[in-house]
Design an enzyme around this catalytic site. Structure first.
Site, PDB file in Angstrom:
ATOM      1  N   GLY B  48      50.280 -15.930  12.380  1.00  0.00           N
ATOM      2  CA  GLY B  48      48.924 -16.290  12.785  1.00  0.00           C
ATOM      3  C   GLY B  48      48.763 -17.797  12.752  1.00  0.00           C
ATOM      4  N   GLY B  50      45.594 -19.436  13.243  1.00  0.00           N
ATOM      5  CA  GLY B  50      44.218 -19.883  13.073  1.00  0.00           C
ATOM      6  C   GLY B  50      44.201 -20.889  11.928  1.00  0.00           C
ATOM      7  N   GLY B  51      43.018 -21.129  11.394  1.00  0.00           N
ATOM      8  CA  GLY B  51      42.896 -22.127  10.335  1.00  0.00           C
ATOM      9  C   GLY B  51      43.803 -21.844   9.147  1.00  0.00           C
ATOM     10  N   ALA B  52      43.824 -20.605   8.666  1.00  0.00           N
ATOM     11  CA  ALA B  52      44.623 -20.283   7.472  1.00  0.00           C
ATOM     12  C   ALA B  52      46.109 -20.437   7.757  1.00  0.00           C
ATOM     13  CB  ALA B  52      44.306 -18.868   6.988  1.00  0.00           C
ATOM     14  N   GLY B  53      46.554 -19.919   8.898  1.00  0.00           N
ATOM     15  CA  GLY B  53      47.974 -19.982   9.236  1.00  0.00           C
ATOM     16  C   GLY B  53      48.448 -21.412   9.436  1.00  0.00           C
ATOM     17  N   PHE B 152      22.166 -23.767   5.109  1.00  0.00           N
ATOM     18  CA  PHE B 152      22.737 -22.519   5.625  1.00  0.00           C
ATOM     19  C   PHE B 152      22.297 -21.372   4.721  1.00  0.00           C
ATOM     20  CE2 PHE B 152      26.149 -21.000   8.499  1.00  0.00           C
ATOM     21  CZ  PHE B 152      26.083 -21.994   9.459  1.00  0.00           C
ATOM     22  N   GLN B 272      30.908  -7.531   7.340  1.00  0.00           N
ATOM     23  CA  GLN B 272      29.643  -8.236   7.543  1.00  0.00           C
ATOM     24  C   GLN B 272      29.113  -8.111   8.966  1.00  0.00           C
ATOM     25  OE1 GLN B 272      29.302 -12.810   7.405  1.00  0.00           O
ATOM     26  NE2 GLN B 272      28.161 -12.073   5.645  1.00  0.00           N
ATOM     27  N   HIS B 274      26.584 -10.021  11.259  1.00  0.00           N
ATOM     28  CA  HIS B 274      25.847 -11.290  11.344  1.00  0.00           C
ATOM     29  C   HIS B 274      24.501 -11.004  11.995  1.00  0.00           C
ATOM     30  CE1 HIS B 274      24.752 -15.366  12.444  1.00  0.00           C
ATOM     31  NE2 HIS B 274      25.784 -15.834  11.778  1.00  0.00           N
ATOM     32  N   LEU B 284      28.157 -14.753  19.000  1.00  0.00           N
ATOM     33  CA  LEU B 284      27.526 -15.337  17.824  1.00  0.00           C
ATOM     34  C   LEU B 284      26.556 -16.461  18.167  1.00  0.00           C
ATOM     35  CD1 LEU B 284      27.576 -15.449  14.697  1.00  0.00           C
ATOM     36  CD2 LEU B 284      29.349 -17.194  14.923  1.00  0.00           C
ATOM     37  N   THR B 286      24.911 -19.200  15.840  1.00  0.00           N
ATOM     38  CA  THR B 286      25.109 -19.664  14.455  1.00  0.00           C
ATOM     39  C   THR B 286      23.833 -19.649  13.611  1.00  0.00           C
ATOM     40  OG1 THR B 286      25.759 -21.536  13.072  1.00  0.00           O
ATOM     41  CG2 THR B 286      24.823 -22.077  15.210  1.00  0.00           C
ATOM     42  N   GLU B 287      24.057 -19.381  12.319  1.00  0.00           N
ATOM     43  CA  GLU B 287      23.019 -19.519  11.311  1.00  0.00           C
ATOM     44  C   GLU B 287      22.505 -20.957  11.263  1.00  0.00           C
ATOM     45  OE1 GLU B 287      24.656 -17.262   8.128  1.00  0.00           O
ATOM     46  OE2 GLU B 287      23.497 -18.384   6.666  1.00  0.00           O
ATOM     47  N   ARG B 318      23.195 -13.159   4.793  1.00  0.00           N
ATOM     48  CA  ARG B 318      23.314 -12.448   6.068  1.00  0.00           C
ATOM     49  C   ARG B 318      23.022 -10.951   5.964  1.00  0.00           C
ATOM     50  NH1 ARG B 318      28.663 -15.515   8.466  1.00  0.00           N
ATOM     51  NH2 ARG B 318      27.550 -17.427   8.989  1.00  0.00           N
ATOM     52  N   HIS B 405      30.918  -8.976  12.426  1.00  0.00           N
ATOM     53  CA  HIS B 405      31.319 -10.378  12.367  1.00  0.00           C
ATOM     54  C   HIS B 405      32.516 -10.674  11.476  1.00  0.00           C
ATOM     55  CE1 HIS B 405      30.818 -14.625  12.830  1.00  0.00           C
ATOM     56  NE2 HIS B 405      30.545 -14.838  11.562  1.00  0.00           N
ATOM     57  N   ARG B 447      29.738 -12.102   2.535  1.00  0.00           N
ATOM     58  CA  ARG B 447      30.150 -13.509   2.576  1.00  0.00           C
ATOM     59  C   ARG B 447      28.978 -14.409   2.934  1.00  0.00           C
ATOM     60  NH1 ARG B 447      31.390 -16.907   6.540  1.00  0.00           N
ATOM     61  NH2 ARG B 447      31.814 -15.448   8.233  1.00  0.00           N
ATOM     62  N   SER B 452      33.757 -18.907   5.162  1.00  0.00           N
ATOM     63  CA  SER B 452      35.007 -18.413   5.766  1.00  0.00           C
ATOM     64  C   SER B 452      35.891 -19.592   6.136  1.00  0.00           C
ATOM     65  CB  SER B 452      34.724 -17.554   6.993  1.00  0.00           C
ATOM     66  OG  SER B 452      34.133 -18.323   8.013  1.00  0.00           O
TER      67      SER B 452
END
Lengths: 233, 633
Positions: B48, B50-53, B152, B272, B274, B284, B286-287, B318, B405, B447, B452
């Site tokens: 993956g 994304g941000g984590a990968g 937020f 979750q 949203h 989405l 955004t909040e 949320r 979400h 969350r 996230s």
């Protein structure tokens, strides 16, 4: 309403040459072209192949030619296309299968302008400060999603794929005009080369194609100006 | 490349602790596709981008030979769609502390989050955000040139209970900027990528990770990636639900692959919704819209959140806001008698309610906005509304409904990204997970917004560091003789199925029943119905085949396999939810409306055995400073 969608098809494992296949289906005005492609794939022809992910214009996967214009299929509604839709792969990149093109030459140009922050000074404990005005100068070019709509709409790129292309210049602009970056001269030198920024002849196709509404021709102009004047503001 | 004796000893100790056996590849006989198999070897494999990968890959590659395998081009990852901000108590604009962030997150989790991990994340947050800035992330700025922050949902000043500015943002494309910045850093540091490779199996040998099997989309060939350490960072599985903010790619591949190898998934019943998705489309909003002063309005034109969260109103957590919207709709207060309400960010409304709430700027002057400022702060939101709804949010109301979400549950890990084998927190050598596919658990039952992006930066980094550290000492496990056998069997089955069932139809029915019966409000009866339908769909799925028989970009085949992942996870989610006879965070039951700390202050651990039977066990929540109490906003 009934819509007719005519799609470019090519499967290198079977076809000697590309062809078009026409599908008819029920749609409403707010359907995305991507929704139609998904329905065709789901119910009429599972072999139809295309890339997609986020489906709302952020990930940049589903760039294609829709009724002759480079668009994201997820950001183009039946309301805009009318009942007859022609879908083709992006021009200027090799077709791998159906609407899937080889993106590697595009990303190679992107990498060539060193699209990352270069600043070898010691990092401060907290943030590097930047005024809201300094931040605003390059705001527009931070929006790029690398979908390739711009580069593959550019006649200079069609004429010669060695041209670095608008997307790479946008990426360079985003760093050249970032007050925290120290490599503007290096990037400007790259863009001053023979396949660099002066292959842009201000046709504005890129600006019209950009699904993020980035003022690409303006950004390219700012890069040309920086090359001419040596100034970044 | 054989295990040393120490490793074997560790392994046998571990086996005594668990009743569940990991399903490993054993020496087996011939299989068709072996001849096309390519093998690669890396110390660390990240799945993956994304941000984590990307964060994991960036950190692991500093000291270990690392590759990132991703089914999408990295910049297509779903991190890019995150909008409002990343949470960190920088205190750029007003007083804030990591302790406040910790407490808010614990409370937001409805006390199901592990408090040691939450404290760790919130303390790391401040440095993590500065690190992103140093990497080049173009955050918006305060007049003093500092990183700009906005309020937020659920983030508060712990003294006054009022919303605090904690979300660090780059307009409403913060996730896009994080994804771009991290990918740029990976290019700068020459991280290896295998783009458009779909990971379809995990190889476990001697109780440790040995590598993964992936399909190269461009050729259809299977590749074996032999590795000392494997990090899953595959994202969420929100495509299970009808109305969703999630990308097509979010099919839970990582958790599904891991589950099939006999490993547990944690807290899967917590998903979750949203509050503000675009009506019908689920895209989405955004909040951050409410952070900038937007308010929710029902069909009667009333600002209804005052009734449900008197202190923070529209900026409640949320789960609270999503339930409030549903209750309004149920009471007949939906817009035009339909199942949606409005989000209002028209400057005159924002200014009117900000005055009523006494909201002020830093210098004490009344908080006001103009149309131009809304456009500058929320350009993508304005664009989405114009494109998809034909609505201009500067002058018109946005029709919204809650949208699926985020997965709070997932692959169980500790705060270093090490995966967990059992309810006693035994770790699995060489196997890591981070980001949405993982369950640390920092989000517990619900969350908070902005957490996230924080989660994936903090735990992506630590998973990468830990994996590289492990790879320094650990040996390569020997590869099984036929490593692709289990993966091949899954694809062969699809290719040779009868073809009498349609995948699109099954997918549509799954999404509908999950949204209706496993959505914001649940009941025993509804969930039992969902389970029955999902099980029928799983039966029908056995008869789904493909018409595309080719190898090159056979997206039909990949999509059918992904549907199998969603169905398996939908079943596990439903079984986990039926067992939990209480309401907590995102799991809200009409037949058990109250939180039950006496019986349910614990994490669900779910296993699926080879016959498909699901087994549930539980492990305690880590409590440190914060005793569970009644949760109000």
């Amino acid at each position: 309403m009934e819509v007719t969608i005519k799609v470019f098809r090519y499967n290198p494992e079977k076809d000697k040459k590309p062809s078009y296949k026409t599908y008819k289906l029920e749609a409403i005005e707010t359907d995305r072209v991507l929704d139609l492609l998904e329905k065709v794939k789901g119910y009429q022809d599972g072999t139809l192949s295309f890339r997609r992910s986020c489906a709302h214009g952020i990930c940049g996967s589903d760039a294609m030619r829709i009724n002759g214009f480079n668009r994201l299929a997820c950001k183009t509604l039946v309301r805009d296309t009318g009942a007859t839709i022609i879908v083709q792969p992006l021009l200027g990149l090799r077709v791998i299968k159906d609407l899937i093109v080889d993106m590697e030459p595009f990303f190679e140009h992107y990498r060539s302008v060193k699209p990352w922050l270069i600043n070898d000074e010691p990092e401060p404990e907290k943030e590097r400060t930047q005024s809201a005005a300094q931040r605003a100068i390059f705001d527009d070019t931070t929006k790029c999603i690398l979908c390739a709509c711009c580069t593959t709409s550019c006649p200079s790129f069609w004429a010669n794929e060695q041209y670095v292309g608008p997307a790479a210049i946008v990426a360079a602009h985003r760093f050249i005009f970032d007050s925290r970056d120290k490599a503007a001269a290096e990037r400007l030198k790259i863009l001053n080369e023979v396949w660099g920024v002066y292959r842009c002849h201000t046709v504005f196709n890129c600006t019209m194609a950009c699904p993020r509404e980035i003022q690409i021709t303006k950004a390219i102009g700012e890069v040309k100006m920086a090359l001419t004047t040596g100034k970044l503001e | 490349m054989h295990s040393n004796s120490e490793e074997h000893t560790m392994h046998s100790n571990r086996e005594e602790h668990t009743m569940h056996s990991i399903r490993e590849e054993h020496t087996m006989h011939s299989i068709r596709e072996e001849h096309t198999m390519k093998t690669h070897q890396f110390d660390v494999i990240v799945i993956g981008a994304g941000g984590a990968g990307l964060m994991a890959g960036l950190y692991a590659s500093r000291t270990a030979k690392t590759a990132i395998i991703t089914k999408l081009y990295p910049t297509r990852s779903h991190t890019g769609t995150a909008q409002g901000g990343i949470g960190a108590a920088l205190g750029s604009e007003e007083e804030d502390h990591p302790e406040w962030h910790t407490y808010d997150t614990v409370k937001g989790s409805d006390y199901l989050g592990d408090q040691d991990a939450i404290e760790f994340m919130c303390n790391e947050a401040v440095q993590a955000v500065y690190e992103l800035e140093h990497m080049g992330l173009p955050f918006d700025r305060t007049p003093e040139g500092k990183i700009s922050q906005r309020p937020f949902g659920g983030h508060t000043n712990n003294v006054t209970g009022k919303p605090v500015k904690r979300a660090c943002h780059a307009a409403d494309r913060t996730g896009h900027m994080i994804l771009q910045t991290l990918y740029q850093q990976c290019m700068k540091n020459n991280v290896n990528f295998f783009d458009e490779f779909q990971v379809v199996d995990l190889l476990m040998v001697n109780g440790a990770a040995a590598g993964v099997v992936a399909i190269e989309l461009a050729t259809g060939e299977m590749h074996v990636f032999h590795a000392k350490a494997v990090i899953f960072a595959t994202g969420g599985h929100g495509r299970i639900w009808e109305i969703t903010s999630n990308a097509y790619a979010f099919t839970g591949d990582g958790p599904a692959v891991i589950m099939r190898r006999g490993l547990p998934l944690e807290d899967m019943e917590f998903f979750q919704f949203h509050p503000t998705g675009i009506y019908k489309l689920g895209i989405l909003i955004t909040e951050g819209v409410r952070g900038e002063g937007g308010i929710l309005i029902n069909g009667k034109g009333e600002r209804f959140m005052e009734k449900y969260a008197p202190r923070v109103k529209d900026l409640a957590s949320r789960d609270v806001v999503s339930r409030a919207i549903y209750m309004e709709i149920r009471d007949g207060n939906g817009a035009n008698g339909q199942n949606y309400v409005y989000l209002d960010v028209r400057p005159e409304s924002v200014n009117r309610y900000a005055a009523l709430d006494g909201r002020t700027n830093k210098d004490g002057s009344p908080y006001t906005v103009t149309g131009e400022e809304i456009l500058a702060k929320l350009p993508d939101i304005v664009d989405f509304c114009r494109v998809y709804l034909g609505v201009d949010p500067i002058t018109q109301l946005m029709p919204i409904q809650p949208t699926a979400h985020y997965a709070m549950g997932g692959i169980p890990t500790n705060k270093y990204g090490e995966t967990i084998l059992d309810e006693k927190n035994t770790t699995i050598p060489g196997l890591y997970a981070a980001g949405e596919c993982a369950c640390v658990s920092v989000h517990g039952a619900n969350r908070l917004g902005t957490n996230s992006l924080l989660d994936l930066v903090v735990f992506g980094k630590h998973a990468g560091l830990r994996a590289a550290e492990y790879a320094k000492e650990a040996p390569f496990q020997p590869l099984p003789e036929h490593p692709t056998e289990f993966a091949s069997s899954q694809f062969e089955r699809i290719r040779h199925a009868s073809g009498k069932e349609n995948a699109f139809d099954i997918s549509t029915k799954m999404k509908k029943v999950m949204f209706d019966d496993m959505g914001i409000f649940r009941s025993g009866k509804g969930m039992e119905n969902a389970l029955q339908v999902i099980r029928q769909l799983k039966e029908r799925y056995q008869h789904v085949s493909v018409t595309d028989t080719g190898k090159i970009f056979n997206m039909e085949l990949m999509n059918v396999w992904e549907l199998g992942n969603l169905l398996d996870l939908a079943e596990l989610t439903t079984v986990s939810a039926i067992a939990r006879t209480e309401s907590r965070g995102g799991h809200s039951r009409e037949d058990y409306p109250d939180r039950d700390d006496k019986n349910w202050l614990k994490h669900t651990m779910a296993w699926v055995d080879e016959t498909g039977k699901i087994d549930l066990k539980y492990k305690p929540v880590v409590l440190t400073k914060y005793e569970p109490k009644v949760r109000t906003y």
